[in-house]
Design a protein around this motif. Structure first.
Motif, PDB file in Angstrom:
ATOM      1  N   MET A  42     -88.943  65.495 -58.710  1.00 20.81           N
ATOM      2  CA  MET A  42     -89.884  66.504 -58.240  1.00 20.81           C
ATOM      3  C   MET A  42     -89.369  67.201 -56.989  1.00 20.81           C
ATOM      4  SD  MET A  42     -93.565  64.630 -58.831  1.00 20.81           S
ATOM      5  CE  MET A  42     -94.468  66.103 -58.346  1.00 20.81           C
ATOM      6  N   SER A  43     -88.841  66.450 -56.038  1.00 25.97           N
ATOM      7  CA  SER A  43     -88.356  67.053 -54.798  1.00 25.97           C
ATOM      8  C   SER A  43     -87.150  67.945 -55.046  1.00 25.97           C
ATOM      9  CB  SER A  43     -88.015  65.968 -53.779  1.00 25.97           C
ATOM     10  OG  SER A  43     -86.967  65.130 -54.252  1.00 25.97           O
ATOM     11  N   SER A  44     -86.360  67.629 -56.088  1.00 27.24           N
ATOM     12  CA  SER A  44     -85.194  68.455 -56.404  1.00 27.24           C
ATOM     13  C   SER A  44     -85.581  69.817 -56.937  1.00 27.24           C
ATOM     14  CB  SER A  44     -84.296  67.736 -57.424  1.00 27.24           C
ATOM     15  OG  SER A  44     -84.936  67.642 -58.690  1.00 27.24           O
ATOM     16  N   ARG A  45     -86.835  69.965 -57.366  1.00 23.80           N
ATOM     17  CA  ARG A  45     -87.315  71.257 -57.845  1.00 23.80           C
ATOM     18  C   ARG A  45     -87.988  72.062 -56.725  1.00 23.80           C
ATOM     19  NH1 ARG A  45     -88.671  67.968 -62.455  1.00 23.80           N
ATOM     20  NH2 ARG A  45     -90.851  67.819 -61.815  1.00 23.80           N
ATOM     21  N   GLY A  46     -87.711  71.681 -55.490  1.00 22.89           N
ATOM     22  CA  GLY A  46     -88.190  72.480 -54.380  1.00 22.89           C
ATOM     23  C   GLY A  46     -89.542  72.095 -53.832  1.00 22.89           C
ATOM     24  N   ARG A  47     -90.058  70.946 -54.209  1.00 20.00           N
ATOM     25  CA  ARG A  47     -91.367  70.507 -53.720  1.00 20.00           C
ATOM     26  C   ARG A  47     -91.169  69.649 -52.476  1.00 20.00           C
ATOM     27  NH1 ARG A  47     -93.723  69.384 -59.806  1.00 20.00           N
ATOM     28  NH2 ARG A  47     -93.993  71.590 -60.322  1.00 20.00           N
ATOM     29  N   SER A  48     -91.208  70.329 -51.339  1.00 18.58           N
ATOM     30  CA  SER A  48     -90.861  69.679 -50.086  1.00 18.58           C
ATOM     31  C   SER A  48     -91.862  68.614 -49.671  1.00 18.58           C
ATOM     32  CB  SER A  48     -90.749  70.731 -48.977  1.00 18.58           C
ATOM     33  OG  SER A  48     -91.972  71.448 -48.831  1.00 18.58           O
ATOM     34  N   GLN A  49     -93.077  68.653 -50.229  1.00 15.71           N
ATOM     35  CA  GLN A  49     -94.083  67.660 -49.863  1.00 15.71           C
ATOM     36  C   GLN A  49     -93.769  66.282 -50.447  1.00 15.71           C
ATOM     37  OE1 GLN A  49     -94.602  70.394 -51.634  1.00 15.71           O
ATOM     38  NE2 GLN A  49     -96.104  71.738 -50.642  1.00 15.71           N
ATOM     39  N   ILE A  50     -92.876  66.235 -51.420  1.00 13.66           N
ATOM     40  CA  ILE A  50     -92.572  64.976 -52.104  1.00 13.66           C
ATOM     41  C   ILE A  50     -91.463  64.235 -51.374  1.00 13.66           C
ATOM     42  CG2 ILE A  50     -91.918  63.924 -54.283  1.00 13.66           C
ATOM     43  CD1 ILE A  50     -94.559  65.440 -54.352  1.00 13.66           C
ATOM     44  N   ASP A  51     -91.724  62.989 -51.041  1.00  8.43           N
ATOM     45  CA  ASP A  51     -90.718  62.131 -50.415  1.00  8.43           C
ATOM     46  C   ASP A  51     -89.775  61.616 -51.500  1.00  8.43           C
ATOM     47  OD1 ASP A  51     -89.197  60.252 -49.131  1.00  8.43           O
ATOM     48  OD2 ASP A  51     -90.892  59.146 -48.267  1.00  8.43           O
ATOM     49  N   PRO A  52     -88.492  61.964 -51.455  1.00 11.76           N
ATOM     50  CA  PRO A  52     -87.560  61.521 -52.504  1.00 11.76           C
ATOM     51  C   PRO A  52     -87.474  60.008 -52.645  1.00 11.76           C
ATOM     52  CG  PRO A  52     -86.561  63.223 -51.123  1.00 11.76           C
ATOM     53  CD  PRO A  52     -87.829  62.805 -50.448  1.00 11.76           C
ATOM     54  N   ALA A  53     -87.875  59.276 -51.602  1.00 11.57           N
ATOM     55  CA  ALA A  53     -87.820  57.810 -51.676  1.00 11.57           C
ATOM     56  C   ALA A  53     -88.940  57.232 -52.530  1.00 11.57           C
ATOM     57  CB  ALA A  53     -87.882  57.218 -50.272  1.00 11.57           C
ATOM     58  N   GLY A  54     -89.944  58.062 -52.887  1.00  8.15           N
ATOM     59  CA  GLY A  54     -91.070  57.569 -53.672  1.00  8.15           C
ATOM     60  C   GLY A  54     -92.102  56.870 -52.801  1.00  8.15           C
ATOM     61  N   GLY A  55     -93.073  56.264 -53.451  1.00  7.58           N
ATOM     62  CA  GLY A  55     -94.084  55.498 -52.735  1.00  7.58           C
ATOM     63  C   GLY A  55     -95.362  56.250 -52.432  1.00  7.58           C
ATOM     64  N   GLN A  56     -95.399  57.568 -52.688  1.00  6.88           N
ATOM     65  CA  GLN A  56     -96.622  58.325 -52.439  1.00  6.88           C
ATOM     66  C   GLN A  56     -97.609  58.149 -53.588  1.00  6.88           C
ATOM     67  OE1 GLN A  56     -94.255  61.989 -51.815  1.00  6.88           O
ATOM     68  NE2 GLN A  56     -95.580  62.370 -50.032  1.00  6.88           N
ATOM     69  N   LEU A  57     -98.897  58.177 -53.259  1.00  3.96           N
ATOM     70  CA  LEU A  57     -99.933  58.099 -54.278  1.00  3.96           C
ATOM     71  C   LEU A  57    -100.060  59.440 -54.992  1.00  3.96           C
ATOM     72  CD1 LEU A  57    -102.693  56.103 -52.343  1.00  3.96           C
ATOM     73  CD2 LEU A  57    -100.965  55.216 -53.934  1.00  3.96           C
ATOM     74  N   TYR A  58    -100.321  59.393 -56.277  1.00  4.99           N
ATOM     75  CA  TYR A  58    -100.511  60.620 -57.047  1.00  4.99           C
ATOM     76  C   TYR A  58    -101.670  60.444 -58.021  1.00  4.99           C
ATOM     77  CZ  TYR A  58     -98.678  58.549 -61.334  1.00  4.99           C
ATOM     78  OH  TYR A  58     -98.518  57.766 -62.452  1.00  4.99           O
ATOM     79  N   SER A  59    -102.167  61.560 -58.511  1.00  7.41           N
ATOM     80  CA  SER A  59    -103.127  61.550 -59.613  1.00  7.41           C
ATOM     81  C   SER A  59    -102.764  62.690 -60.550  1.00  7.41           C
ATOM     82  CB  SER A  59    -104.565  61.724 -59.105  1.00  7.41           C
ATOM     83  OG  SER A  59    -104.730  62.983 -58.487  1.00  7.41           O
ATOM     84  N   ALA A  60    -103.064  62.505 -61.821  1.00  5.15           N
ATOM     85  CA  ALA A  60    -102.743  63.512 -62.831  1.00  5.15           C
ATOM     86  C   ALA A  60    -103.848  63.549 -63.877  1.00  5.15           C
ATOM     87  CB  ALA A  60    -101.401  63.210 -63.492  1.00  5.15           C
ATOM     88  N   ALA A  61    -104.168  64.751 -64.326  1.00  2.00           N
ATOM     89  CA  ALA A  61    -105.188  64.930 -65.358  1.00  2.00           C
ATOM     90  C   ALA A  61    -104.716  66.012 -66.315  1.00  2.00           C
ATOM     91  CB  ALA A  61    -106.520  65.330 -64.724  1.00  2.00           C
ATOM     92  N   ALA A  62    -104.912  65.794 -67.607  1.00  2.00           N
ATOM     93  CA  ALA A  62    -104.404  66.756 -68.588  1.00  2.00           C
ATOM     94  C   ALA A  62    -105.233  66.726 -69.861  1.00  2.00           C
ATOM     95  CB  ALA A  62    -102.946  66.471 -68.916  1.00  2.00           C
ATOM     96  N   LEU A  63    -105.300  67.873 -70.504  1.00  2.00           N
ATOM     97  CA  LEU A  63    -105.872  68.020 -71.842  1.00  2.00           C
ATOM     98  C   LEU A  63    -104.820  68.698 -72.696  1.00  2.00           C
ATOM     99  CD1 LEU A  63    -108.084  68.154 -74.051  1.00  2.00           C
ATOM    100  CD2 LEU A  63    -108.893  70.259 -72.952  1.00  2.00           C
ATOM    101  N   SER A  64    -104.466  68.090 -73.828  1.00  2.00           N
ATOM    102  CA  SER A  64    -103.455  68.665 -74.715  1.00  2.00           C
ATOM    103  C   SER A  64    -104.000  68.796 -76.127  1.00  2.00           C
ATOM    104  CB  SER A  64    -102.188  67.806 -74.718  1.00  2.00           C
ATOM    105  OG  SER A  64    -102.472  66.510 -75.219  1.00  2.00           O
ATOM    106  N   LEU A  65    -103.570  69.849 -76.802  1.00  2.00           N
ATOM    107  CA  LEU A  65    -104.009  70.134 -78.168  1.00  2.00           C
ATOM    108  C   LEU A  65    -102.792  70.274 -79.073  1.00  2.00           C
ATOM    109  CD1 LEU A  65    -106.523  73.064 -77.437  1.00  2.00           C
ATOM    110  CD2 LEU A  65    -107.005  70.613 -77.414  1.00  2.00           C
ATOM    111  N   VAL A  66    -102.883  69.712 -80.281  1.00  2.00           N
ATOM    112  CA  VAL A  66    -101.904  69.952 -81.333  1.00  2.00           C
ATOM    113  C   VAL A  66    -102.681  70.099 -82.629  1.00  2.00           C
ATOM    114  CG1 VAL A  66     -99.850  69.160 -82.536  1.00  2.00           C
ATOM    115  CG2 VAL A  66    -100.174  68.546 -80.142  1.00  2.00           C
ATOM    116  N   PHE A  67    -102.630  71.279 -83.242  1.00  2.00           N
ATOM    117  CA  PHE A  67    -103.340  71.546 -84.493  1.00  2.00           C
ATOM    118  C   PHE A  67    -102.314  71.878 -85.577  1.00  2.00           C
ATOM    119  CE2 PHE A  67    -107.618  73.181 -82.556  1.00  2.00           C
ATOM    120  CZ  PHE A  67    -107.841  71.920 -82.044  1.00  2.00           C
ATOM    121  N   HIS A  68    -102.186  70.979 -86.561  1.00  2.00           N
ATOM    122  CA  HIS A  68    -101.323  71.229 -87.714  1.00  2.00           C
ATOM    123  C   HIS A  68    -102.197  71.674 -88.885  1.00  2.00           C
ATOM    124  CE1 HIS A  68     -97.615  69.578 -86.016  1.00  2.00           C
ATOM    125  NE2 HIS A  68     -98.341  68.596 -85.510  1.00  2.00           N
ATOM    126  N   ALA A  69    -101.932  72.848 -89.410  1.00  2.00           N
ATOM    127  CA  ALA A  69    -102.726  73.368 -90.519  1.00  2.00           C
ATOM    128  C   ALA A  69    -102.366  72.687 -91.828  1.00  2.00           C
ATOM    129  CB  ALA A  69    -102.524  74.877 -90.641  1.00  2.00           C
TER     130      ALA A  69
END
Length: 243
Positions: free
Chosen positions: A149-176
């Motif tokens: 993540m930090s390599s993509r320019g996100r300076s808030q991310i500590d490359p050493a890890g250890g920070q708390l995160y949360s993620a939420a997602a909704l994904s759809l796949v419709f096969h006819a």
């Protein structure tokens, strides 16, 4: 939709991502019309030893992750749950077979690290297989993920890890159920760490047999939606997706 995720700097792109997912079933309605129109079409080479081949192509509109101040994660989670229910109801109605989505709720680990709701409908009239899945998770960034993540320019991310995160997602796949009707995929997601939030998501159409009118209708649909917020959103996101 501003009231759903209150933040003073909420951008048009962030609002647009959520509305895109909410509108996916509206886009599915033309797919049903295609099924009716094409269900008696011949498919050269598909059931014979002919030389015609299935052409895989991809037309899409999407959005890169957008950085924003911390937003209300609980409000976004509620939005995803509400939207999932709406999409399930509309997809079942559109399918018309009387079949319903089988729902499976799962828990992530034993330390209250999150949950998900997987919903799948199979062997319907319109939908051979459709899924509308939610995941709500949190934990600690590993060093490998933090470095990526930090390599993509996100300076808030500590490359050493250890920070708390949360993620939420909704994904759809419709096969006819019919091969002349394209597959639809879409997702919207929110990632939070170090007091910052990133929205991401998009929608794409994957036909087995390419009909130019499908691509035109698909992009016209999303352009009209994007233009409600700003005329530059569609060309910017389309160019990003094509890269």
């Amino acid at each position: 939709m501003l009231e759903r995720f209150p933040t003073a700097d909420c951008t048009a792109n962030q609002i647009l991502l959520t509305e895109c997912v909410r509108n996916c079933c509206k886009w599915s309605e033309p797919l049903a019309m295609q099924l009716i129109a094409r269900q008696h079409c011949n498919l050269p080479g598909m059931f014979t030893n002919g030389s015609s081949r299935i052409v895989r192509c991809r037309v899409a509109t999407g959005a890169p992750a957008q950085a924003a101040p911390q937003v209300d994660a609980d409000a976004f989670e509620s939005f995803l749950l509400e939207t999932q229910k709406q999409i399930l109801a509309e997809a079942e109605h559109l399918d018309g077979s009387g079949k319903t989505f089988v729902q499976d709720r799962w828990e992530r680990g034993s330390d209250n690290a999150g949950y998900g709701i997987t919903c799948v409908l199979e062997e319907g009239n319109l939908l051979e297989k459709a899924a509308a899945n939610i995941s709500i998770v949190h934990g600690t960034l590993s060093a490998a993920r933090a470095q990526a993540m930090s390599s993509r320019g996100r300076s808030q991310i500590d490359p050493a890890g250890g920070q708390l995160y949360s993620a939420a997602a909704l994904s759809l796949v419709f096969h006819a159920a019919h091969p002349l009707v394209p597959t639809l995929r879409a997702d919207v997601r929110l990632f939070q760490v170090a007091g910052q939030s990133w929205f991401g998501g998009g929608c794409d159409l994957t036909p087995s047999y390419l009909f130019e009118e499908d691509a035109q209708q698909f992009h016209s649909f999303w352009k009209l939606l994007c233009d409600k917020y700003h005329p530059n959103i569609y060309p910017q996101q389309k160019a990003w997706c094509d890269r």
